[in-house]
Design a protein around this motif. Structure first.
Motif, PDB file in Angstrom:
ATOM      1  N   LEU B 248      19.875  48.043  40.596  1.00  0.00           N
ATOM      2  CA  LEU B 248      20.909  47.513  41.483  1.00  0.00           C
ATOM      3  C   LEU B 248      20.827  45.993  41.569  1.00  0.00           C
ATOM      4  CD1 LEU B 248      20.607  50.222  44.246  1.00  0.00           C
ATOM      5  CD2 LEU B 248      22.594  49.856  42.796  1.00  0.00           C
ATOM      6  N   ASP B 249      19.707  45.416  41.148  1.00  0.00           N
ATOM      7  CA  ASP B 249      19.603  43.956  41.099  1.00  0.00           C
ATOM      8  C   ASP B 249      20.327  43.406  39.880  1.00  0.00           C
ATOM      9  OD1 ASP B 249      18.057  44.027  43.366  1.00  0.00           O
ATOM     10  OD2 ASP B 249      16.160  44.063  42.276  1.00  0.00           O
ATOM     11  N   LEU B 250      20.156  44.087  38.729  1.00  0.00           N
ATOM     12  CA  LEU B 250      20.744  43.604  37.480  1.00  0.00           C
ATOM     13  C   LEU B 250      22.117  44.210  37.224  1.00  0.00           C
ATOM     14  CD1 LEU B 250      17.550  43.957  35.251  1.00  0.00           C
ATOM     15  CD2 LEU B 250      18.422  41.892  36.355  1.00  0.00           C
ATOM     16  N   ASN B 251      22.471  45.245  37.989  1.00  0.00           N
ATOM     17  CA  ASN B 251      23.729  45.964  37.787  1.00  0.00           C
ATOM     18  C   ASN B 251      23.867  46.510  36.375  1.00  0.00           C
ATOM     19  OD1 ASN B 251      24.861  45.790  40.390  1.00  0.00           O
ATOM     20  ND2 ASN B 251      25.378  43.648  40.020  1.00  0.00           N
ATOM     21  N   ARG B 252      22.784  47.083  35.862  1.00  0.00           N
ATOM     22  CA  ARG B 252      22.847  47.735  34.555  1.00  0.00           C
ATOM     23  C   ARG B 252      21.682  48.709  34.438  1.00  0.00           C
ATOM     24  NH1 ARG B 252      18.789  45.732  31.389  1.00  0.00           N
ATOM     25  NH2 ARG B 252      18.126  43.571  31.706  1.00  0.00           N
ATOM     26  N   LEU B 253      21.791  49.570  33.392  1.00  0.00           N
ATOM     27  CA  LEU B 253      20.681  50.473  33.112  1.00  0.00           C
ATOM     28  C   LEU B 253      19.504  49.667  32.600  1.00  0.00           C
ATOM     29  CD1 LEU B 253      22.449  53.436  31.262  1.00  0.00           C
ATOM     30  CD2 LEU B 253      21.478  53.469  33.552  1.00  0.00           C
ATOM     31  N   VAL B 254      18.312  50.085  32.977  1.00  0.00           N
ATOM     32  CA  VAL B 254      17.107  49.507  32.402  1.00  0.00           C
ATOM     33  C   VAL B 254      16.386  50.613  31.649  1.00  0.00           C
ATOM     34  CG1 VAL B 254      16.872  47.663  34.084  1.00  0.00           C
ATOM     35  CG2 VAL B 254      15.870  49.892  34.566  1.00  0.00           C
ATOM     36  N   SER B 255      15.502  50.238  30.743  1.00  0.00           N
ATOM     37  CA  SER B 255      14.958  51.233  29.826  1.00  0.00           C
ATOM     38  C   SER B 255      14.069  52.222  30.564  1.00  0.00           C
ATOM     39  CB  SER B 255      14.170  50.542  28.718  1.00  0.00           C
ATOM     40  OG  SER B 255      13.003  49.972  29.258  1.00  0.00           O
ATOM     41  N   PHE B 256      14.141  53.445  30.101  1.00  0.00           N
ATOM     42  CA  PHE B 256      13.297  54.509  30.619  1.00  0.00           C
ATOM     43  C   PHE B 256      13.095  55.484  29.467  1.00  0.00           C
ATOM     44  CE2 PHE B 256      11.998  58.147  33.163  1.00  0.00           C
ATOM     45  CZ  PHE B 256      11.236  57.539  34.151  1.00  0.00           C
ATOM     46  N   PRO B 257      11.874  55.979  29.269  1.00  0.00           N
ATOM     47  CA  PRO B 257      11.633  56.787  28.071  1.00  0.00           C
ATOM     48  C   PRO B 257      12.350  58.134  28.115  1.00  0.00           C
ATOM     49  CG  PRO B 257       9.692  56.737  29.476  1.00  0.00           C
ATOM     50  CD  PRO B 257      10.653  55.743  30.042  1.00  0.00           C
ATOM     51  N   ARG B 258      12.678  58.623  26.912  1.00  0.00           N
ATOM     52  CA  ARG B 258      13.225  59.970  26.778  1.00  0.00           C
ATOM     53  C   ARG B 258      12.056  60.931  26.598  1.00  0.00           C
ATOM     54  NH1 ARG B 258      18.775  59.852  25.264  1.00  0.00           N
ATOM     55  NH2 ARG B 258      18.652  61.886  24.292  1.00  0.00           N
ATOM     56  N   PHE B 259      12.118  62.052  27.340  1.00  0.00           N
ATOM     57  CA  PHE B 259      10.994  62.981  27.312  1.00  0.00           C
ATOM     58  C   PHE B 259      11.241  64.190  26.418  1.00  0.00           C
ATOM     59  CE2 PHE B 259      10.264  61.289  31.803  1.00  0.00           C
ATOM     60  CZ  PHE B 259       9.331  60.354  31.363  1.00  0.00           C
ATOM     61  N   GLY B 260      12.501  64.472  26.076  1.00  0.00           N
ATOM     62  CA  GLY B 260      12.811  65.684  25.329  1.00  0.00           C
ATOM     63  C   GLY B 260      12.936  66.871  26.265  1.00  0.00           C
ATOM     64  N   GLY B 261      13.720  67.873  25.872  1.00  0.00           N
ATOM     65  CA  GLY B 261      14.004  68.993  26.764  1.00  0.00           C
ATOM     66  C   GLY B 261      15.018  68.585  27.814  1.00  0.00           C
ATOM     67  N   THR B 262      15.094  69.391  28.873  1.00  0.00           N
ATOM     68  CA  THR B 262      16.017  69.097  29.969  1.00  0.00           C
ATOM     69  C   THR B 262      15.250  68.398  31.079  1.00  0.00           C
ATOM     70  OG1 THR B 262      17.475  70.946  29.439  1.00  0.00           O
ATOM     71  CG2 THR B 262      17.495  70.166  31.714  1.00  0.00           C
ATOM     72  N   ASN B 263      15.621  67.159  31.365  1.00  0.00           N
ATOM     73  CA  ASN B 263      14.906  66.353  32.363  1.00  0.00           C
ATOM     74  C   ASN B 263      15.845  66.036  33.522  1.00  0.00           C
ATOM     75  OD1 ASN B 263      12.305  65.645  30.776  1.00  0.00           O
ATOM     76  ND2 ASN B 263      14.000  65.279  29.363  1.00  0.00           N
ATOM     77  N   ILE B 264      15.495  66.528  34.710  1.00  0.00           N
ATOM     78  CA  ILE B 264      16.413  66.425  35.847  1.00  0.00           C
ATOM     79  C   ILE B 264      15.631  66.168  37.136  1.00  0.00           C
ATOM     80  CG2 ILE B 264      18.259  67.848  34.875  1.00  0.00           C
ATOM     81  CD1 ILE B 264      17.067  70.241  36.310  1.00  0.00           C
ATOM     82  N   SER B 265      16.402  65.920  38.197  1.00  0.00           N
ATOM     83  CA  SER B 265      15.922  65.822  39.578  1.00  0.00           C
ATOM     84  C   SER B 265      14.721  64.897  39.754  1.00  0.00           C
ATOM     85  CB  SER B 265      15.619  67.220  40.147  1.00  0.00           C
ATOM     86  OG  SER B 265      14.560  67.851  39.484  1.00  0.00           O
ATOM     87  N   PRO B 266      14.897  63.592  39.454  1.00  0.00           N
ATOM     88  CA  PRO B 266      13.814  62.649  39.725  1.00  0.00           C
ATOM     89  C   PRO B 266      13.716  62.357  41.219  1.00  0.00           C
ATOM     90  CG  PRO B 266      15.744  61.448  39.016  1.00  0.00           C
ATOM     91  CD  PRO B 266      16.099  62.923  38.953  1.00  0.00           C
ATOM     92  N   SER B 267      12.526  61.990  41.697  1.00  0.00           N
ATOM     93  CA  SER B 267      12.411  61.500  43.075  1.00  0.00           C
ATOM     94  C   SER B 267      11.220  60.565  43.169  1.00  0.00           C
ATOM     95  CB  SER B 267      12.299  62.649  44.071  1.00  0.00           C
ATOM     96  OG  SER B 267      11.003  63.166  44.082  1.00  0.00           O
ATOM     97  N   TRP B 268      11.288  59.663  44.136  1.00  0.00           N
ATOM     98  CA  TRP B 268      10.329  58.562  44.238  1.00  0.00           C
ATOM     99  C   TRP B 268       9.198  58.898  45.200  1.00  0.00           C
ATOM    100  CZ3 TRP B 268      11.038  54.018  41.450  1.00  0.00           C
ATOM    101  CH2 TRP B 268      12.286  53.853  40.849  1.00  0.00           C
ATOM    102  N   SER B 269       8.020  58.384  44.872  1.00  0.00           N
ATOM    103  CA  SER B 269       6.958  58.396  45.874  1.00  0.00           C
ATOM    104  C   SER B 269       7.268  57.296  46.889  1.00  0.00           C
ATOM    105  CB  SER B 269       5.599  58.129  45.208  1.00  0.00           C
ATOM    106  OG  SER B 269       5.564  56.835  44.639  1.00  0.00           O
ATOM    107  N   PRO B 270       6.771  57.428  48.138  1.00  0.00           N
ATOM    108  CA  PRO B 270       7.157  56.454  49.168  1.00  0.00           C
ATOM    109  C   PRO B 270       6.706  55.032  48.858  1.00  0.00           C
ATOM    110  CG  PRO B 270       5.553  58.045  50.003  1.00  0.00           C
ATOM    111  CD  PRO B 270       5.991  58.536  48.678  1.00  0.00           C
ATOM    112  N   ASP B 271       5.686  54.860  48.016  1.00  0.00           N
ATOM    113  CA  ASP B 271       5.295  53.494  47.665  1.00  0.00           C
ATOM    114  C   ASP B 271       6.041  52.985  46.436  1.00  0.00           C
ATOM    115  OD1 ASP B 271       4.153  54.929  45.641  1.00  0.00           O
ATOM    116  OD2 ASP B 271       2.083  54.309  46.035  1.00  0.00           O
TER     117      ASP B 271
END
Lengths: 287, 452
Positions: B248-271
């Motif tokens: 949201l700072d750069l207003n664009r996608l930033v790189s994140f690795p592809r894991f293969g398979g179906t990858n869904i439902s990410p969530s953040w740790s509080p830190d």
């Protein structure tokens, strides 16, 4: 009096007396006689006098000619002209065709007694003919005559036919759609039901017979339940079908799976018949 | 509590109010399907009067900005759930734009009978706008001022709304037990209104809805990072579901690795240092935890059947809740963040989409409790106290209700519901009252509330 002075090698002719005109047709000289000299002797003159006058005129004319030409001696008669050499031309229109199409050859010769085109044989001295070469061909027109022979060529380029439609693949895809059966699932289940075994066996049979066909198994779910859980469930369904194929002896290397969860339903009504349509492992050819 | 320096309210009373608020949610009434647990049960809400702010200059732009400011301030205070807003028809005549205008007895006695009075003025001068706001304890004539603030910003509607949010948050912070208000928080969600499912954002009150991603595919499950700088989500990308990261700072996608398979439902740790997600890279959907950059991917579950929708306890960060289909129907489980100590939380029906309360004591989730053949049941939002497994049902009004998410102040829950005929985003107080629809264009799903 009537005589012709033939100066053949110069192309000079002197015509008298009917028109009493002497014409010097000599193209190489620009003598005043070119325009013609009017003789003024008349019929009423006595014959002897006329004879004399005529002789004088004739001599004068000869002297004038001689002075003009300054030719020391009359040349020997020329040899007869050689026979004309034949000419030949040949065109093809169009000169580029696709295989199976025809083109028109048009040729023209002169001074030829014998005209032929290779591969077509003897032809009229000039004419046209439609040909359908199977491959790129150079046509050669040969015109022979007393004056020699002449050839002309025309090249017809035959483009390779477009690659034949992938008949075997199309057939394979048709067979795929005819023989490969989707696998239905129970609500919230990803194990293959007993009543789906016949479909599964048909699929295994097809993929055994067509070991090179590549395809994708899509896992789909009905509209109930959460988006995220259904994506995972669809993934389990697609993998369940894939594993069943592998257990049936199919090489799994080129089998892709993808889950659509409830994102791409086949049917959008909210009833069990529709939901059952959406709970399936769906085979897609060639992806 | 200690940060509240106002002498006008007894600290004891505020503590009591905060405790009662939390207890109201906890009160186990699981035996009944329908129970109202008001945030004000057992305590009177503060009666707050908030007359319209007064123009302090003659600028012609004052009228528009005052309208935006007054509406926003009123809605924020009303939405907060901790005030009894005094109806404007009870107000004494005459504008109140400065402390000198306040006639205490006209506010502290019936009909207004207000305990607190929020008032002030707004003035445009050139391109700038100045807002002065006060909060008065009108029953404490000797020392009435609880709060006095001055704001300066550009003379725009957006700035007027933002200033109102800020002032509302100050009032809520002072009168609401020291809990930060949410008027400046954001909601991220999935909307189909562009023709594709894209990630969108909006203010907490539904204003300022705007598209964030333009991927032309299917993007789902947006989860904003605790610092508000990034959104992790899943997207159908090059023929597979992968986790994508948007800055949201750069207003664009930033790189994140592809894991293969179906990858869904990410969530953040509080830190903000870790992501939990579901991946079928091993062939079965299992839970993994990775660093927020996508490195150090570690698997933490290994049961056959879908494991999906992991969420860190946002208080402790050491516990996760998630949905598992290992026994058949999806149920909610908890475990330590390393995958040990697995506990089943729900044991009936169809339970999905858990998220934690900010204090880490409650789960809110979507439950089809009466699931069974021929009785599909309703899908409603429930709160469960994780220690006692007591639960309270919050929605009863039909439709499918899913993807609840707690506000950072713990007083609100946002969720999606189909009750209006299509999937839309709704908000409510954490006791189930005050349900309001926030979106209406296209289909809008999977709301995620910013952490602050």
């Amino acid at each position: 009096m009537n005589f012709v002075l033939n100066l053949r090698h110069r192309g000079v002719r002197i015509h008298t007396p009917e028109d009493r005109r002497l014409t010097l047709d000599d193209q190489s000289e620009s003598c005043t006689t070119r325009e013609g000299t009017q003789f003024s002797g008349r019929e009423k003159v006595k014959q002897q006098k006329l004879k004399w006058v005529t002789l004088v005129f004739a001599l004068g004319a000869i002297m004038m000619l001689g002075a003009c030409k300054k030719k020391p001696a009359p040349p020997p008669p020329p040899p007869p002209p050689p026979p004309a050499a034949p000419t030949a031309s040949l065109t093809a229109n169009p000169n580029t065709i696709d295989k199976g199409q025809s083109t028109t050859l048009t040729w023209e010769t002169t001074n030829a007694s014998d005209t032929s085109i290779d591969t077509l044989g003897a032809v009229q001295p000039s004419g046209s003919q439609s040909v359908t070469p199977a491959q790129s061909t150079t046509y050669t027109l040969t015109a022979k005559g007393p004056g020699g022979s002449q050839t002309a060529t025309a090249r017809v380029t035959v483009n390779a036919p477009p690659p034949p439609p992938p008949t075997p693949s199309a057939t394979e895809e048709e067979l795929f759609s005819q023989n490969v059966k989707d696998i239905s699932f129970d609500y919230d289940k990803s194990d293959i039901r007993p009543d789906q075994q016949s479909s599964l066996q048909a699929d295994i049979q097809f993929f055994t017979q067509h070991p090179t066909v590549s395809f994708t198994i899509e896992g789909h779910c009905d509209e109930r339940g959460s988006t995220e859980y259904n994506l995972a469930l669809g993934d389990s369904r697609a993998n369940a079908v894939r594993n069943a194929l592998v257990q049936g002896g199919i090489t799994a290397d080129h089998v892709k799976t993808i889950s659509y969860g409830k994102e791409k339903p086949f049917c959008s009504e909210s009833n069990e018949a529709c939901w059952q349509q959406n709970r399936r492992g769906h085979f897609v050819y060639g992806k | 509590m200690i940060r509240c320096k106002s002498g006008s309210l007894a600290g004891r009373k505020r503590l009591q109010r905060a405790l009662i608020f939390i207890l109201c949610i906890v009160v186990p009434l699981g035996a009944q399907d329908w129970i109202r647990t008001g945030t004000g049960l057992g305590v009177e809400k503060v009666r707050l009067a908030a007359p319209d702010f007064k123009a302090s200059t003659q600028d012609p732009k004052n009228a528009d900005l005052l309208k935006a400011f007054n509406e926003t301030l009123w809605n924020d205070l009303e939405n907060a759930g901790i005030f009894e807003m005094v109806s404007k028809s009870f107000y004494p005549l005459g504008p109140v734009g400065a402390p000198a205008d306040v006639k205490f007895e006209t506010w502290s006695t019936p009909p207004p009978n207000a305990a607190m009075l929020a008032f002030g003025n707004l003035g445009v001068s050139g391109n700038g706008m100045t807002v002065q706001g006060w909060l008065y304890d009108v029953k404490n004539v000797a020392s009435p001022q609880v709060l006095g603030k001055q704001y300066q910003d550009a003379a725009t509607n957006d700035a007027a709304r933002l200033t109102a949010h800020k002032f509302a948050d100050e009032i809520i912070f002072r009168l609401g037990g020291g809990i930060q208000g949410i008027a400046e928080t954001k909601i991220y969600f999935v909307s189909s209104r562009s023709g594709y499912k894209e990630i969108w954002g909006m203010d907490y009150d539904g204003a300022n809805q705007h598209q964030i991603t333009r991927l032309g595919s299917i993007s789902l499950s947006p989860r904003v990072s605790p610092d508000g700088s990034r959104i992790a989500f899943s997207s159908l990308n090059k023929g597979a579901w992968e986790i994508l990261m948007y800055s949201l700072d750069l207003n664009r996608l930033v790189s994140f690795p592809r894991f293969g398979g179906t990858n869904i439902s990410p969530s953040w740790s509080p830190d903000g240092t870790k992501l939990a997600l579901s991946s079928s890279r091993s062939g079965d959907p299992e839970l993994y935890i990775a660093d927020s950059s996508g490195t150090n991917l570690k698997r933490i579950t290994s049961f056959k059947g879908p494991d999906v929708s992991p969420v860190f306890n946002r208080k402790t960060g050491t516990q996760i809740a998630w949905v598992s289909g290992r026994t058949g129907l999806p149920e909610i489980y908890t475990a330590e963040a390393d995958g040990t100590n697995v506990q089943q939380v729900t044991d009936q029906g169809y339970a999905v989409s858990p998220t934690w309360s900010p204090n880490g004591q409650f789960l809110v989730f979507s439950w089809m409790r009466h699931y069974g053949p021929g009785a599909p049941g309703a899908q409603d939002i429930y709160i469960m106290d994780i220690a006692s497994k007591q639960w309270v049902q919050l929605t009863h009004d039909g439709g499918r209700n899913d993807f609840p998410c707690w506000s950072p102040d713990g007083r609100h829950i946002i969720f999606q519901s189909s009750r209006s005929g299509s999937e839309q985003i709704w908000t409510m107080l954490a006791d189930g009252t005050g349900q309001k629809q926030l979106t209406s264009a296209g289909k809008n799903t999977q709301p995620n509330w910013s952490w602050k």
